[in-house]
Scaffold this motif. Structure first.
Motif, PDB file in Angstrom:
ATOM      1  N   ALA A   1     -13.789  26.693 -40.133  1.00 10.90           N
ATOM      2  CA  ALA A   1     -12.765  27.707 -39.876  1.00 10.90           C
ATOM      3  C   ALA A   1     -12.059  28.121 -41.154  1.00 10.90           C
TER       4      ALA A   1
ATOM      5  N   ALA B   1      -4.480  24.855 -39.675  1.00  9.75           N
ATOM      6  CA  ALA B   1      -5.102  23.720 -40.368  1.00  9.75           C
ATOM      7  C   ALA B   1      -4.874  22.428 -39.599  1.00  9.75           C
TER       8      ALA B   1
ATOM      9  N   CYS C   1      -7.116  22.344 -36.518  1.00 13.76           N
ATOM     10  CA  CYS C   1      -8.489  22.063 -36.942  1.00 13.76           C
ATOM     11  C   CYS C   1      -8.659  20.583 -37.307  1.00 13.76           C
TER      12      CYS C   1
ATOM     13  N   HIS D   1     -11.474  23.229 -42.426  1.00 12.13           N
ATOM     14  CA  HIS D   1     -10.636  24.435 -42.456  1.00 12.13           C
ATOM     15  C   HIS D   1     -10.246  24.791 -43.880  1.00 12.13           C
TER      16      HIS D   1
END
Length: 403
Positions: A38, A57, A60, A67
């Motif tokens: 991501a 973040a 994730c 991320h």
């Protein structure tokens, strides 16, 4: 269950802003078992943007998803803010994907986004291409962009997140009526009682995509009958065949030719394109520039070359130059690459033996060291090899069909 349709195998990149749509996409991909990475673009346009990126973040990290936060340095930004932010987001995500070895990026656009896009383009007087809306898949060079949620309503994704106990961030700009998209969003609420719903607008987009596909095939057939591309990147259209084609196909082929020669993301403005077409069909000698290209008449052909002044400035040699040229940089580390230009042609006594026109050679790649020309492969000067037009003539034909 919300369907993600058919997505390619392998690791996918996913763009996550922190809003409901992209967070839902992230969770859906994760729960489907797909391997993903991501990225969040922090535009630094609001004080909260950094903390919002940190929130993505954190999510994730909880899901064990790699991320990255990509920051937009917009100190030199000028012009339309939304357009600049959109271009920056795309460039940052493209660079991130290539650095991560990803060939696919998944975006969280929804049915509502599609309807708003069609309505805005309708207001601008767009034709078939504009009203076809956003594509579910679009590939450019070595990167493909996917929108698997174009059949899903925004509200459905938020319901999904609530049931999953996962939060999201609502961007306050989504209520700011200075933006056309927000105006379109509010207008749809008032148009729905008339039957002009988000679903109906996306149906229109689907009809237009079918029409566009048919027009693209017809344009490709016209190109195969009248277009030729030289190894120096010069594109010529046989004027007699071109002139007999329907006007819509003429405009499409002319626009596509300019885009390909200039490696441009968008076609030129319609008024300028229409004026150029009239000039091309006049049967008279002419020469003009448009969209980073030089267009002229030569022996019953419409000739399109790259405009030298629109090519990149002298820079380090990379594997791709000016969009269309593939370069093998091995052994070229101490050289710079730039368009040959008038000063370069004067250093190439045998350029006529190349078989290429002077105009084509002016914008061709050349290699320099401390202001001295070392090689100009297309002009038969120097020993450097490994320079070729990406895809050749087939590359032009491929560009006529939306991917």
């Amino acid at each position: 269950m919300i369907s993600l349709g058919q997505l390619p195998e392998g690791t996918l990149g996913v763009a996550v802003s922190g809003g409901g749509d992209s967070v839902a996409l992230l969770v859906l991909l994760h729960r489907s078992g797909r391997k993903i990475k991501a990225a969040t673009v922090d535009h630094r346009l609001r004080p909260e943007s950094a903390s919002e990126a940190e929130g993505v973040a954190g999510l994730c990290a909880e899901l064990y998803i790699p991320h990255s936060t990509l920051v937009w340095d917009h100190a030199d930004r000028a012009g339309n803010l939304q357009n600049a932010a959109r271009d920056a987001r795309r460039n940052l995500l493209s660079g991130w994907a290539r650095a991560e070895g990803l060939g696919h990026i998944v975006l969280g656009h929804t049915l509502d986004d599609q309807a708003e896009t069609v309505l805005m383009r309708m207001a601008r007087g767009s034709g078939v291409d504009g009203l076809a809306g956003m594509a579910a898949e679009r590939c450019e060079n070595d990167l493909c962009w996917h929108r698997p949620l174009l059949a899903v309503r925004r509200a459905e994704l938020r319901t999904y997140l609530r049931e999953a106990g996962i939060g999201w961030v609502d961007d306050p700009s989504n209520e700011d009526t200075q933006y056309d998209r927000i105006k379109a969003r509010q207008a749809l609420e008032h148009l729905a009682p008339l039957g002009l719903t988000a679903e109906k607008l996306t149906e229109t987009a689907a009809h237009m995509r079918r029409a566009r596909a048919a027009l693209e095939e017809a344009t490709l057939a016209l190109a195969r009958s009248c277009a030729r591309v030289s190894a120096a990147g010069e594109l010529c259209l046989a004027s007699e065949i071109f002139a007999k084609a329907p006007e819509e196909l003429q405009l499409r082929l002319l626009a596509a030719s300019l885009r390909w020669v200039a490696s441009a993301d968008y076609r030129p403005r319609f008024a300028a394109l229409e004026s150029l077409l009239d000039t091309c069909l006049s049967g008279e000698n002419f020469g003009q520039t448009l969209h980073g290209c030089m267009i002229s008449w030569r022996k019953n052909e419409i000739v399109i070359n790259r405009e030298p002044s629109a090519t990149p400035k002298a820079a380090q040699v990379l594997t791709r130059w000016d969009g269309r040229w593939e370069i093998d940089p091995k052994g070229l580390e101490n050289l710079q690459i730039r368009a040959l230009g008038e000063d370069g042609v004067q250093c190439c006594p045998d350029w006529r033996d190349s078989g290429h026109s002077r105009r084509a050679l002016l914008a061709s790649p050349s290699f320099w060291r401390e202001g001295r020309l070392i090689a100009a492969p297309l002009a038969q000067f120097g020993q450097i090899r490994g320079v070729k037009l990406a895809g050749g003539e087939k590359g032009f034909y491929d560009a006529l069909i939306a991917h």
